[in-house]
Design an enzyme around this catalytic site. Structure first.
Site: not given
Ligand code: FAD
Length: 462
Positions: A43, A48, A51, A180, A184, A439, A444
């Protein structure tokens, strides 16, 4: 000596992992969190936030164009991509530092390493080959972009990850995908001046969204000059120096400076050592299988966020991380309610949606009333822009409850966040009607649509 090195080991410093680590540490748990790339996760680093910064930046084109009708003369504006990238990188670095500081302030310890599971209470840090034992392990590894079936030239294709770091703005870009992220980026690149072609294999973009939303967004994007080709796929990409030729399944081809795929994301479950502990995968979605408390098939291992492939949104991952910490360390069981999650597409125009689509409602309810309006927003009357806003309410005709709200137009996401409270509270159409309009606004219309534009009553089976 304590039985385990730590009470909680979190794998992944993204939205969900960070929230879980901080809240668990706040309950007094000894917490370590491993991140292999950058704190903040998808994110903050490549989702997010950057973006939305790009969307805001690209939107100035419309603002500058619209200003003329209001008397402004803007000397020919120019745009500098490297400035955008540099300023975005600075802001992302600031956020990454803030995430790191907040985790440390909570008392949790950060280790910058990939972590893999050794057994149900042990993780191994690949950075220094150290093993750490934990009472609980939380998998919050997120997801990664799909590239789909391998096609010739797939190595030339970028994903959203690379799109945030391009050295220059492509004059022409081909984007495969109809969800999306694809839309976007189509709006972003078009706003900055690229010539954009969207390729989507289905019959219309935004699968899963309300049909009226899908039609409306497509028409609006096409009005802005974005080419949307449906019913075809990319079959091959050829490179000639800095240029590419994208060959399509329908026999045609397109020349461009970049080719991007945004055709979905998969949960990051590979090479995590899940098999060492016997953590089961959900066969329906490929994510880690979990129960209502985000507990995996192994009682000491939990999983939250995108790696479970439930609702891949930041606020959902955060809520799941918080609920996990409350349940396991806060002595109060908290289940996340996944119903009526509001969501937005920051396409141009923007989409905001909460609750059921018309199709979903008609499948579940015997009497569904639709209230729909499409109108020219006030700003467009003087700017001369050819654009329309769509607002739609889906109502259970038997109980009068508002089941869904779908908006396409400026500020759709902001409006939807507020409407989502009403939908979550099970507000009725009568509650909407009893609310006095504000308004002059576009929103609205949501409280002034008096007569259903369609009524669907299912006849009882004979
Ligand atoms: C281009 C794009 C736009 C988006 N826009 C939106 C939006 O507008 N609104 C919204 O709500 N969501 C949006 N999302 C989705 C959102 O980013 C994710 O839903 C959210 O980040 C999920 O959080 P998470 O904690 O599950 O995983 P992540 O945020 O993906 O975090 C996972 C982390 O784990 C780390 N990792 C992975 N494996 C290992 C390992 N074995 N050891 C150590 N570290 C590891 C990774 O490096 C990463 O930093 C978007 C996603 C993308 C790709």
């Amino acid at each position: 000596m304590a039985e385990f090195d730590v009470d909680l080991f979190v794998i992944g410093g993204g939205s969900g992992g960070v929230r879980a680590a901080r809240i668990a540490a706040g309950y007094g748990a000894r917490v370590t969190i491993a991140e292999e790339y950058r704190m903040g996760g998808t994110c903050v680093i490549r989702g997010c936030v950057p973006k939305k910064l790009f969307v805001i930046g690209s939107h100035f084109r419309h603002e500058l164009e619209d200003a003329a009708g209001y008397g402004w003369t803007v000397p020919s504006a120019s745009f500098d991509w490297p400035t955008l990238i540099a300023n975005k990188d600075k802001e992302i670095a600031r956020l990454e530092a803030a995430y790191t500081a907040n985790v440390e302030k909570s008392g949790a310890q950060i280790v910058k390493s990939r972590a893999v599971i050794e057994d149900k209470h042990t993780v191994r840090l690949l950075e220094n080959d150290r093993k750490i034992t934990a009472r609980y392990i939380l998998i919050a590894t997120g997801g990664a972009p799909n590239h789909g079936a391998s096609i010739p030239g797939i190595e030339h294709v970028i994903s959203s990850n690379e799109a945030f770091h391009l050295k220059k703005l492509p004059k022409r870009i081909v984007i495969q995908g109809g969800g999306y992220i694809a839309l976007e980026f189509a709006g972003i690149f078009a706003g900055f001046g690229s010539d954009v072609t969207v390729i989507y294999r289905g019959d219309n973009i935004l699968r899963g969204f309300d049909e009226d939303v899908r039609t409306h967004v497509r028409a609006e994007m096409e009005k802005q000059g974005i080419t949307i080709l449906t019913g075809c796929t990319v079959s091959k990409v050829d490179r000639h120096g800095d240029e590419f030729t994208t060959h399509l399944s329908n026999g045609s081809s397109i020349a461009s400076e970049q080719v991007m795929f945004a055709i979905g994301r998969h949960p990051a479950v590979a090479n995590l050592g899940l098999e060492n502990a016997g953590v089961a995968i959900n066969p329906n979605n490929g994510g880690i299988a979990v129960d209502h408390f985000s507990r995996s098939s192994v009682d000491s291992i939990y999983a939250i966020g995108d790696v479970t492939h439930r609702f891949n949104l930041t606020p959902v991952a955060i809520r799941e991380g918080h609920a996990f910490a409350d349940t396991v360390f806060g002595k109060r069981e908290v289940k996340v309610d996944h119903a009526n999650i509001p969501t937005a597409v920051f396409s141009q125009p923007e989409v905001g949606t909460v609750g059921l689509t018309e199709t979903e409602a008609r499948a579940q309810f015997s009497h569904v009333d639709i209230y729909k309006t499409s109108f020219r927003p006030i700003k467009a009357t003087m700017s001369g822009r050819d654009t329309r806003v769509l607002m739609k309410l889906v109502v259970d005709g038997s109980t009068d409850r508002v089941l869904g709200c779908h908006i396409v137009g400026d500020a759709a996401a902001e409006i939807t966040q507020a409407v989502a409270i009403a939908v979550k509270m099970k507000a009725t159409k009568a509650d909407f009607d009893a609310t006095i309009a504000l308004h002059p606004t576009a929103a609205e219309e949501l409280v002034t649509m008096r007569t259903p534009t369609a009524r669907h009553v299912r006849q009882a089976a004979e």
